[in-house]
Motif scaffolding. Sequence first.
Motif, PDB file in Angstrom:
ATOM      1  N   PRO A   1     -28.686  13.005 -40.242  1.00  0.00           N
ATOM      2  CA  PRO A   1     -29.065  13.759 -41.443  1.00  0.00           C
ATOM      3  C   PRO A   1     -29.907  12.930 -42.388  1.00  0.00           C
ATOM      4  N   VAL A   2     -30.985  13.525 -42.882  1.00  0.00           N
ATOM      5  CA  VAL A   2     -31.895  12.829 -43.791  1.00  0.00           C
ATOM      6  C   VAL A   2     -32.026  13.649 -45.074  1.00  0.00           C
ATOM      7  N   PRO A   3     -31.416  13.234 -46.167  1.00  0.00           N
ATOM      8  CA  PRO A   3     -31.509  13.990 -47.417  1.00  0.00           C
ATOM      9  C   PRO A   3     -32.949  14.121 -47.892  1.00  0.00           C
ATOM     10  N   ALA A   4     -33.225  15.197 -48.613  1.00  0.00           N
ATOM     11  CA  ALA A   4     -34.568  15.444 -49.139  1.00  0.00           C
ATOM     12  C   ALA A   4     -35.045  14.272 -49.980  1.00  0.00           C
ATOM     13  N   GLY A   5     -36.310  13.899 -49.796  1.00  0.00           N
ATOM     14  CA  GLY A   5     -36.895  12.828 -50.585  1.00  0.00           C
ATOM     15  C   GLY A   5     -36.601  11.434 -50.091  1.00  0.00           C
ATOM     16  N   THR A   6     -35.907  11.307 -48.967  1.00  0.00           N
ATOM     17  CA  THR A   6     -35.585   9.997 -48.410  1.00  0.00           C
ATOM     18  C   THR A   6     -36.226   9.856 -47.033  1.00  0.00           C
ATOM     19  N   THR A   7     -36.204   8.634 -46.514  1.00  0.00           N
ATOM     20  CA  THR A   7     -36.703   8.364 -45.169  1.00  0.00           C
ATOM     21  C   THR A   7     -35.544   7.858 -44.319  1.00  0.00           C
ATOM     22  N   GLY A   8     -35.245   8.582 -43.251  1.00  0.00           N
ATOM     23  CA  GLY A   8     -34.176   8.163 -42.369  1.00  0.00           C
ATOM     24  C   GLY A   8     -34.639   7.068 -41.419  1.00  0.00           C
ATOM     25  N   GLU A   9     -33.718   6.214 -41.001  1.00  0.00           N
ATOM     26  CA  GLU A   9     -34.017   5.170 -40.038  1.00  0.00           C
ATOM     27  C   GLU A   9     -33.480   5.582 -38.673  1.00  0.00           C
ATOM     28  N   LEU A  10     -34.392   5.718 -37.718  1.00  0.00           N
ATOM     29  CA  LEU A  10     -34.056   6.189 -36.375  1.00  0.00           C
ATOM     30  C   LEU A  10     -34.150   5.021 -35.399  1.00  0.00           C
ATOM     31  N   PRO A  11     -33.029   4.529 -34.884  1.00  0.00           N
ATOM     32  CA  PRO A  11     -33.080   3.388 -33.965  1.00  0.00           C
ATOM     33  C   PRO A  11     -33.774   3.756 -32.650  1.00  0.00           C
ATOM     34  N   TYR A  12     -34.632   2.860 -32.172  1.00  0.00           N
ATOM     35  CA  TYR A  12     -35.244   3.040 -30.851  1.00  0.00           C
ATOM     36  C   TYR A  12     -34.139   2.837 -29.818  1.00  0.00           C
ATOM     37  N   PRO A  13     -33.918   3.813 -28.934  1.00  0.00           N
ATOM     38  CA  PRO A  13     -32.758   3.730 -28.036  1.00  0.00           C
ATOM     39  C   PRO A  13     -32.969   2.780 -26.864  1.00  0.00           C
ATOM     40  N   ALA A  14     -31.872   2.353 -26.286  1.00  0.00           N
ATOM     41  CA  ALA A  14     -31.914   1.523 -25.090  1.00  0.00           C
ATOM     42  C   ALA A  14     -32.294   2.378 -23.867  1.00  0.00           C
ATOM     43  N   GLN A  15     -32.679   1.702 -22.803  1.00  0.00           N
ATOM     44  CA  GLN A  15     -32.902   2.319 -21.494  1.00  0.00           C
ATOM     45  C   GLN A  15     -34.082   3.287 -21.449  1.00  0.00           C
ATOM     46  N   THR A  16     -35.093   3.064 -22.275  1.00  0.00           N
ATOM     47  CA  THR A  16     -36.289   3.903 -22.199  1.00  0.00           C
ATOM     48  C   THR A  16     -37.519   3.095 -22.573  1.00  0.00           C
ATOM     49  N   GLN A  17     -38.619   3.480 -21.939  1.00  0.00           N
ATOM     50  CA  GLN A  17     -39.935   2.967 -22.312  1.00  0.00           C
ATOM     51  C   GLN A  17     -40.843   4.100 -22.763  1.00  0.00           C
ATOM     52  N   ASP A  18     -40.265   5.290 -22.927  1.00  0.00           N
ATOM     53  CA  ASP A  18     -41.055   6.483 -23.264  1.00  0.00           C
ATOM     54  C   ASP A  18     -40.235   7.386 -24.179  1.00  0.00           C
ATOM     55  N   PHE A  19     -40.129   6.975 -25.441  1.00  0.00           N
ATOM     56  CA  PHE A  19     -39.321   7.665 -26.449  1.00  0.00           C
ATOM     57  C   PHE A  19     -40.210   8.673 -27.169  1.00  0.00           C
TER      58      PHE A  19
ATOM     59  N   PRO B   1     -43.514  22.828 -30.279  1.00  0.00           N
ATOM     60  CA  PRO B   1     -44.887  23.143 -29.889  1.00  0.00           C
ATOM     61  C   PRO B   1     -45.471  22.052 -28.995  1.00  0.00           C
ATOM     62  N   ALA B   2     -46.690  22.275 -28.522  1.00  0.00           N
ATOM     63  CA  ALA B   2     -47.402  21.272 -27.735  1.00  0.00           C
ATOM     64  C   ALA B   2     -47.667  20.031 -28.586  1.00  0.00           C
ATOM     65  N   GLY B   3     -47.950  18.925 -27.900  1.00  0.00           N
ATOM     66  CA  GLY B   3     -48.315  17.696 -28.585  1.00  0.00           C
ATOM     67  C   GLY B   3     -47.251  16.632 -28.577  1.00  0.00           C
ATOM     68  N   VAL B   4     -46.177  16.826 -27.767  1.00  0.00           N
ATOM     69  CA  VAL B   4     -45.141  15.794 -27.701  1.00  0.00           C
ATOM     70  C   VAL B   4     -45.749  14.499 -27.171  1.00  0.00           C
ATOM     71  N   ALA B   5     -45.284  13.373 -27.716  1.00  0.00           N
ATOM     72  CA  ALA B   5     -45.856  12.082 -27.328  1.00  0.00           C
ATOM     73  C   ALA B   5     -44.885  10.980 -27.716  1.00  0.00           C
ATOM     74  N   ALA B   6     -45.175   9.789 -27.229  1.00  0.00           N
ATOM     75  CA  ALA B   6     -44.290   8.647 -27.446  1.00  0.00           C
ATOM     76  C   ALA B   6     -44.454   8.047 -28.835  1.00  0.00           C
ATOM     77  N   VAL B   7     -43.382   7.442 -29.322  1.00  0.00           N
ATOM     78  CA  VAL B   7     -43.402   6.685 -30.577  1.00  0.00           C
ATOM     79  C   VAL B   7     -42.877   5.284 -30.306  1.00  0.00           C
ATOM     80  N   GLN B   8     -43.187   4.383 -31.254  1.00  0.00           N
ATOM     81  CA  GLN B   8     -42.795   2.986 -31.127  1.00  0.00           C
ATOM     82  C   GLN B   8     -42.087   2.537 -32.403  1.00  0.00           C
TER      83      GLN B   8
END
Length: 231
Positions: A61-79, A204-211
């Motif tokens: 959950p990310v409250p309005a006006g804030t930036t949540g921190e999303l950990p890069y998960p283990a066991q993937t090279q294509d998140f 929608p279309a446009g899914v892609a990897a993040v780092q």
Amino acid sequence: MSYVIPAPLQASVPVTGSADSFPVHRLYCVGRNYVEHAKEMGHTGREAPFFFMKPNDAILPVPAGTTGELPYPAQTQDFQHEMELVVAIGKGGSDIGVADALSHVWGYAVGLDMTRRDVQSAAKKQGRPWETGKAFEHSAPIGAITPAALAGDVKHAAITLHVNGELRQSSSIDMLIWNVAETIADLSRYFTLQPGDLIYTGTPAGVAAVQRGDELLGAIDGLDTLRVKIV
């Protein structure tokens, strides 16, 4: 009542303009629910809707006006990111009719269905379940829920995702293959929906990897935006 181990905390999501939170029961996701996304994933046509689930503690959950921190998960090279409209159920039921479905909606939010795409793809090839690709910790970031009466014309709202200021995904909610009412009706044939259920309605279309270090901004007209940073 006492428990032999500490009871888990109730997963919940902030509510726009309120100090109260929305308690989360189950988390359902709809697969391939925009035509252009279906095509980029190698499918075409209006196939019957299909569903998968995430545990309710996948919620970030990310409250309005804030930036949540999303950990890069283990066991993937294509998140990968998948930007979605989330429907919050306020009234339960089974075998719900399409005409009555929207009366079961409490509110709407902006969400991300984060995916270990390489792990999911390997599971698909072997005919195995998707949980390791979809249902891991923090895989369902979500912004504040806006009550349905305050959300405006969600049916025709624009939906966008920017990554580091660059537009990645852009469409309209009216481009859903199965709209919100149809999705609720079909899902309720298989599960008895409960107050507190969340439905991620497809991307929608446009899914892609993040780092690590990337900043994501998800927006749907009439709803609070969702900001997260990959850490």
